[in-house]
Motif scaffolding. Structure first.
Motif, PDB file in Angstrom:
ATOM      1  N   PRO A 148       3.433   5.767   4.012  1.00 50.70           N
ATOM      2  CA  PRO A 148       2.355   4.877   4.468  1.00 50.70           C
ATOM      3  C   PRO A 148       2.052   5.003   5.955  1.00 50.70           C
ATOM      4  O   PRO A 148       0.950   4.653   6.391  1.00 50.70           O
ATOM      5  N   LYS A 149       2.995   5.522   6.735  1.00 52.21           N
ATOM      6  CA  LYS A 149       2.746   5.667   8.173  1.00 52.21           C
ATOM      7  C   LYS A 149       1.701   6.746   8.441  1.00 52.21           C
ATOM      8  O   LYS A 149       0.937   6.652   9.404  1.00 52.21           O
ATOM      9  N   ALA A 150       1.681   7.758   7.599  1.00 55.22           N
ATOM     10  CA  ALA A 150       0.707   8.835   7.777  1.00 55.22           C
ATOM     11  C   ALA A 150      -0.716   8.347   7.531  1.00 55.22           C
ATOM     12  O   ALA A 150      -1.650   8.723   8.252  1.00 55.22           O
ATOM     13  N   ASN A 151      -0.882   7.510   6.498  1.00 57.88           N
ATOM     14  CA  ASN A 151      -2.196   6.957   6.186  1.00 57.88           C
ATOM     15  C   ASN A 151      -1.994   5.645   5.433  1.00 57.88           C
ATOM     16  O   ASN A 151      -1.723   5.672   4.225  1.00 57.88           O
ATOM     17  N   PRO A 152      -2.119   4.500   6.104  1.00 56.47           N
ATOM     18  CA  PRO A 152      -1.892   3.199   5.456  1.00 56.47           C
ATOM     19  C   PRO A 152      -2.791   2.953   4.247  1.00 56.47           C
ATOM     20  O   PRO A 152      -2.437   2.168   3.363  1.00 56.47           O
ATOM     21  N   LEU A 153      -3.953   3.610   4.206  1.00 61.68           N
ATOM     22  CA  LEU A 153      -4.885   3.410   3.094  1.00 61.68           C
ATOM     23  C   LEU A 153      -4.614   4.355   1.931  1.00 61.68           C
ATOM     24  O   LEU A 153      -5.153   4.172   0.844  1.00 61.68           O
ATOM     25  N   LEU A 154      -3.787   5.375   2.156  1.00 66.89           N
ATOM     26  CA  LEU A 154      -3.399   6.307   1.096  1.00 66.89           C
ATOM     27  C   LEU A 154      -1.896   6.588   1.223  1.00 66.89           C
ATOM     28  O   LEU A 154      -1.488   7.693   1.591  1.00 66.89           O
ATOM     29  N   PRO A 155      -1.074   5.594   0.919  1.00 65.65           N
ATOM     30  CA  PRO A 155       0.377   5.771   1.089  1.00 65.65           C
ATOM     31  C   PRO A 155       0.992   6.779   0.135  1.00 65.65           C
ATOM     32  O   PRO A 155       2.072   7.298   0.401  1.00 65.65           O
ATOM     33  N   LEU A 156       0.302   7.078  -0.970  1.00 71.14           N
ATOM     34  CA  LEU A 156       0.813   8.048  -1.941  1.00 71.14           C
ATOM     35  C   LEU A 156      -0.018   9.321  -1.920  1.00 71.14           C
ATOM     36  O   LEU A 156      -1.255   9.265  -1.926  1.00 71.14           O
TER      37      LEU A 156
END
Length: 391
Positions: A213-221
Motif C-alpha cells: 500500500p505504500k507504493a500506491n494507497p489506491l492500488l495496494p494489490l
C-alpha cells in the motif's frame, strides 16, 4: 420447545451486557455469527467454560446485525470486523462490512463503522498482516455481476474506510450452474504479509497478489508472478490455511470435497498432495468447507457438508505437512458451515447452520481424536465461531 423459537425468546431485542456473570479461570467468551433470514438477530456473545465444555445458555450480549456470517478479530483483540452477507432478495439487499470496538475488560461490542462492500453476499474477510487493510470476498450468488475482491483501509481506531480497490477474475465455466461467473470465497495474507491469496470457487484458481500500500494507497494489490495457482477443473476452491511455520498451506475445495497440500515460499504455492474427503461417495456427499489446525500443529480438522455432514481429522507430517486421515466423525447435525477449537484445546465446537445448533464435542489433545458430545445448544442458523481470549 421448538428449536427455532428458543433463542429469539431468550435474546429478544438488541442489548448490551445482559447481567454480570462471575468468571472463572476456565471461562472464555465466544462470539457467534449467524444468518438472520429466520429468527436470529445477529451476533451473540456468550460465556464458554473450558473445564466442562458448556456454552452458557444466557447470552452476555446480542448485537442486531443483518447476516453477520463471518467474524474477523484483530490481533490485539481490540476490534471485530463483520461481513454482512446481504444481497438481492434479502431484507437488506446491499452487501456491507461492519467494525466494532471490543471492550478490553468486558469484551462488550460497540459499533464503530459500517460501509458497503460494493458486491453481493460478502462471505469472508481477513486483515492484512499489519492490520491496515481488510480484504473482503464478495461471493455473489448470481452470475451478474459475479464475485469480487474488495480492499478496504482500516484506521488505527478500527473504523473502516470506503473500498479503494476491486478485483475480479474470469470464471472457469466448468460447472455451468455454479461457475458461470467468479465467486470469491475467501482471501488471506501470506505469513510474512507480503502477498495476498484469493480463492475463487468460480474460477478454479487461487489468485496471488503482492501487497504494497505504500507504493500506491489506491492500488495496494498488484498481480504477483505467477499471478494464479491452477486447481482441478470443477473443484471450487474455498478456504486456504497456512501452517504455523509459514512453510506449508492447506486448501479446501468445496465442489470436489478435497484438500490440497502445498509447500510455500515467497508467494509461490507448490502442490505436494491431494486428499479426497468423500472418495467413492455420491456427489451429494461432496461439499468441503472449513479447516483449522490444532495449536500444536499436529492435527488438521476439515468439515465436509452435503449429505455427509462429517468432520475429518488428519495427522500432519511435521516435515512435509502432508495429511494422514485418523478419524471421521458425524457432526450430529446438518451443514457444518464452520467450527472452532476452544483455547484449551479440549473441545471442538461446530456451527451446524441448517439444523440450528452448536454442537460441542470432546477432543483428545494427544491423539487429536474427537470424543463424545457434551452439549447441543439451540441457535438459529449459526455460521461462524470465534473465541476471545484473556490478555
Amino acid at each position: 420447545m421448538k428449536m427455532r423459537n428458543f433463542w429469539p425468546l431468550l435474546m429478544a431485542g438488541s442489548v448490551g451486557a445482559m447481567g454480570v456473570q462471575a468468571a472463572t479461570v476456565d471461562d472464555y467468551q465466544l462470539l457467534v455469527g449467524s444468518y438472520t433470514a429466520g429468527q436470529s438477530q445477529g451476533i451473540y456473545r456468550l460465556n464458554f467454560d473450558s473445564a466442562t465444555g458448556q456454552i452458557a445458555a444466557k447470552p452476555l450480549q446480542v448485537v442486531k446485525s443483518e447476516n453477520p456470517s463471518w467474524l474477523t478479530i484483530s490481533k490485539d483483540q481490540q476490534h471485530l470486523f463483520v461481513v454482512n452477507e446481504n444481497g438481492p432478495g434479502q431484507t437488506d439487499p446491499v452487501g456491507k462490512v461492519s467494525s466494532y470496538a471490543i471492550n478490553p475488560k468486558t469484551h462488550e461490542l460497540s459499533l464503530l463503522s459500517q460501509v458497503q462492500s460494493l458486491g453481493n453476499e460478502p462471505t469472508h474477510s481477513s486483515l492484512s498482516g499489519d492490520g491496515s487493510h481488510l480484504f473482503v470476498s464478495n461471493y455473489s450468488v448470481v452470475e451478474d455481476p459475479g464475485g469480487t475482491l474488495a480492499v478496504l483501509p482500516v484506521g488505527t481506531d478500527g473504523k473502516l474506510k470506503s473500498v479503494v480497490q476491486m478485483s475480479s477474475h474470469p470464471s472457469s465455466r466448468v460447472n455451468p450452474e455454479r461457475q458461470a461467473s467468479a465467486h470469491v470465497h475467501s482471501t488471506i495474507s501470506s505469513p510474512d504479509g507480503k502477498y495476498v491469496f484469493s480463492n475463487d470457487l468460480g474460477a478454479d484458481k487461487i489468485f496471488v497478489y503482492r501487497f504494497n500500500p505504500k507504493a500506491n494507497p489506491l492500488l495496494p494489490l498488484t498481480p504477483a508472478t505467477p499471478a494464479s495457482v491452477q486447481l482441478p477443473a470443477g473443484s471450487g476452491p474455498r478456504h486456504l490455511l497456512f501452517s504455523a511455520d509459514g512453510k506449508h498451506a492447506w486448501l479446501t475445495m468445496e465442489m470436489s470435497a478435497q484438500v490440497a497440500v502445498f509447500d510455500y515460499q515467497d508467494g509461490t504455492l507448490k502442490q505436494t498432495q491431494m486428499v479426497d474427503l468423500a472418495a467413492g461417495q455420491p456427489t451429494s456427499d461432496k461439499a468441503g468447507a472449513a479447516l483449522h489446525a490444532s495449536a500444536d500443529g499436529k492435527f488438521l480438522y476439515v468439515s465436509n457438508r452435503g449429505t455427509a455432514n462429517q468432520l475429518l481429522v488428519f495427522a500432519i507430517d511435521p516435515s512435509t505437512a502432508q495429511l494422514k486421515e485418523v478419524q471421521r466423525r458425524s457432526v450430529e447435525g446438518d451443514h457444518p458451515r464452520e467450527f472452532s477449537l476452544d483455547p484449551s484445546g479440549k473441545f471442538l465446537l461446530i456451527a451446524n447452520q441448517k439444523s440450528n445448533q452448536i454442537v460441542v464435542v470432546e477432543r483428545d489433545a494427544k491423539t487429536g481424536l474427537l470424543g463424545k458430545t457434551v452439549q447441543k445448544l439451540p441457535m438459529d442458523a449459526p455460521s461462524d465461531l470465534k473465541f476471545l481470549v484473556r490478555q
